[in-house]
Scaffold this active site. Sequence first.
Site, PDB file in Angstrom:
ATOM      1  N   GLY A 106      -1.806   4.372   6.182  1.00 33.85           N
ATOM      2  CA  GLY A 106      -2.064   4.736   4.791  1.00 33.85           C
ATOM      3  C   GLY A 106      -3.405   5.424   4.653  1.00 33.85           C
ATOM      4  N   MET A 126      -7.588   3.440  -0.603  1.00 34.65           N
ATOM      5  CA  MET A 126      -8.153   2.431   0.285  1.00 34.65           C
ATOM      6  C   MET A 126      -8.275   2.967   1.706  1.00 34.65           C
ATOM      7  SD  MET A 126      -9.418  -0.543   0.052  1.00 34.65           S
ATOM      8  CE  MET A 126     -10.237  -1.410   1.385  1.00 34.65           C
ATOM      9  N   ARG A 130       2.748   7.966   6.052  1.00 31.99           N
ATOM     10  CA  ARG A 130       4.203   7.795   6.097  1.00 31.99           C
ATOM     11  C   ARG A 130       4.875   9.084   6.561  1.00 31.99           C
ATOM     12  NH1 ARG A 130       2.617   8.707   1.013  1.00 31.99           N
ATOM     13  NH2 ARG A 130       3.709  10.294  -0.211  1.00 31.99           N
ATOM     14  N   THR A 135      -2.266  -5.868   2.617  1.00 30.79           N
ATOM     15  CA  THR A 135      -1.178  -5.573   1.685  1.00 30.79           C
ATOM     16  C   THR A 135      -0.865  -6.801   0.844  1.00 30.79           C
ATOM     17  OG1 THR A 135      -0.251  -3.992   3.258  1.00 30.79           O
ATOM     18  CG2 THR A 135       1.218  -4.802   1.528  1.00 30.79           C
ATOM     19  N   ALA A 148      -5.107 -11.540   4.382  1.00 40.24           N
ATOM     20  CA  ALA A 148      -5.893 -11.991   3.236  1.00 40.24           C
ATOM     21  C   ALA A 148      -5.558 -11.140   2.021  1.00 40.24           C
ATOM     22  CB  ALA A 148      -7.389 -11.902   3.545  1.00 40.24           C
ATOM     23  N   TYR A 175     -10.496  -8.929   0.928  1.00 42.00           N
ATOM     24  CA  TYR A 175     -11.426  -8.936   2.059  1.00 42.00           C
ATOM     25  C   TYR A 175     -12.891  -8.907   1.627  1.00 42.00           C
ATOM     26  CZ  TYR A 175      -7.709  -8.713   5.454  1.00 42.00           C
ATOM     27  OH  TYR A 175      -6.629  -9.036   6.237  1.00 42.00           O
ATOM     28  N   HIS A 217      -7.140  -4.565 -13.065  1.00 41.56           N
ATOM     29  CA  HIS A 217      -7.158  -3.555 -12.005  1.00 41.56           C
ATOM     30  C   HIS A 217      -6.811  -2.187 -12.593  1.00 41.56           C
ATOM     31  CE1 HIS A 217      -7.031  -7.005  -9.238  1.00 41.56           C
ATOM     32  NE2 HIS A 217      -7.510  -6.170  -8.335  1.00 41.56           N
ATOM     33  N   HIS A 218      -6.955  -1.177 -11.774  1.00 39.17           N
ATOM     34  CA  HIS A 218      -6.676   0.207 -12.152  1.00 39.17           C
ATOM     35  C   HIS A 218      -5.199   0.418 -12.482  1.00 39.17           C
ATOM     36  CE1 HIS A 218      -4.985   0.697  -8.091  1.00 39.17           C
ATOM     37  NE2 HIS A 218      -5.994  -0.078  -7.718  1.00 39.17           N
ATOM     38  N   LYS A 246      -2.152   0.248  -9.734  1.00 41.91           N
ATOM     39  CA  LYS A 246      -1.738  -0.952  -8.996  1.00 41.91           C
ATOM     40  C   LYS A 246      -0.321  -1.325  -9.401  1.00 41.91           C
ATOM     41  CE  LYS A 246      -3.280  -5.562  -7.589  1.00 41.91           C
ATOM     42  NZ  LYS A 246      -3.072  -5.237  -6.149  1.00 41.91           N
TER      43      LYS A 246
END
Length: 270
Positions: free
Chosen positions: A9, A14, A36, A100, A123, A126, A156-157, A160
């Site tokens: 990705g 990110m 991808r 993820t 997690a 992070y 969140h933005h 998401k």
Amino acid sequence: MTLKLAIVGAGGRMGRQLIQAVQAAEGVELGAAFERKGSSLIGADAGELAGLGELGIKVAEDLAAEKDKFDIIIDFTRPEGSLEHIKFCVANNKKLILGTTGFDDAGKQAIGKAAEKTAIVFASNYSVGVNLVFKLLEKAAKVMGDYSDIEIIEAHHRHKVDAPSGTALSMGEHIAKTLGRDLKVNGVFSREGITGERKRTDIGFSTIRAADVVGEHTVWFADIGERVEISHKASSRMTFANGAVRAAKWLANKQIGLFDMTDVLDLNNL
């Protein structure tokens, strides 16, 4: 020996931050970058994608063809893609840093099964700060949890795609486990209409999606006459990227097992 990392990705928000974090860190280097299949970014220089200038590492789509170029994969993508990356890691003896979110129970079981054959850090967040907050929530739950109403608010933005956030769910899990509750039973994920009175054992969740919010989480422990709030606000994705690179360095010495940032940061000994 320098640890070689692969970013899947790589063209995402990110992914670009992860490339920057790897390049800025000591003891690691970018070995490969992936997108991808069919992405318009295939063949682009990973450094240029991340705003670093040319690095000579072209974005690829086939992990198997590049497998000799890296030791550990860092994956902050989506569950369907991550499950394929997990299979690849097991088949090719590669370790995995998995950020993820949005896995269902079957996906989580697949991660646990894979960790019997390779080493995985999995997690929901992070950030060092967020993982410290997890421990603070456990402490607060021990003192106030049975006497207060617990609510988790996250923002969140607009891009998401899962809600509540994986971090909010992890917060709820830490609290529920401390109190001997089951989040599947006690979690309340939406309120609308005539809901009836709130149950004392409820752990409520509220979600906001707006603009470019990187990530904000606040937990209320609300009693009559007072309220304790524990909050974390991220202003840059670099906090997550730097944490993931730190986790990769830590994982290099592990052979098999499923770990999280509590292990990486040795928070159980606080």
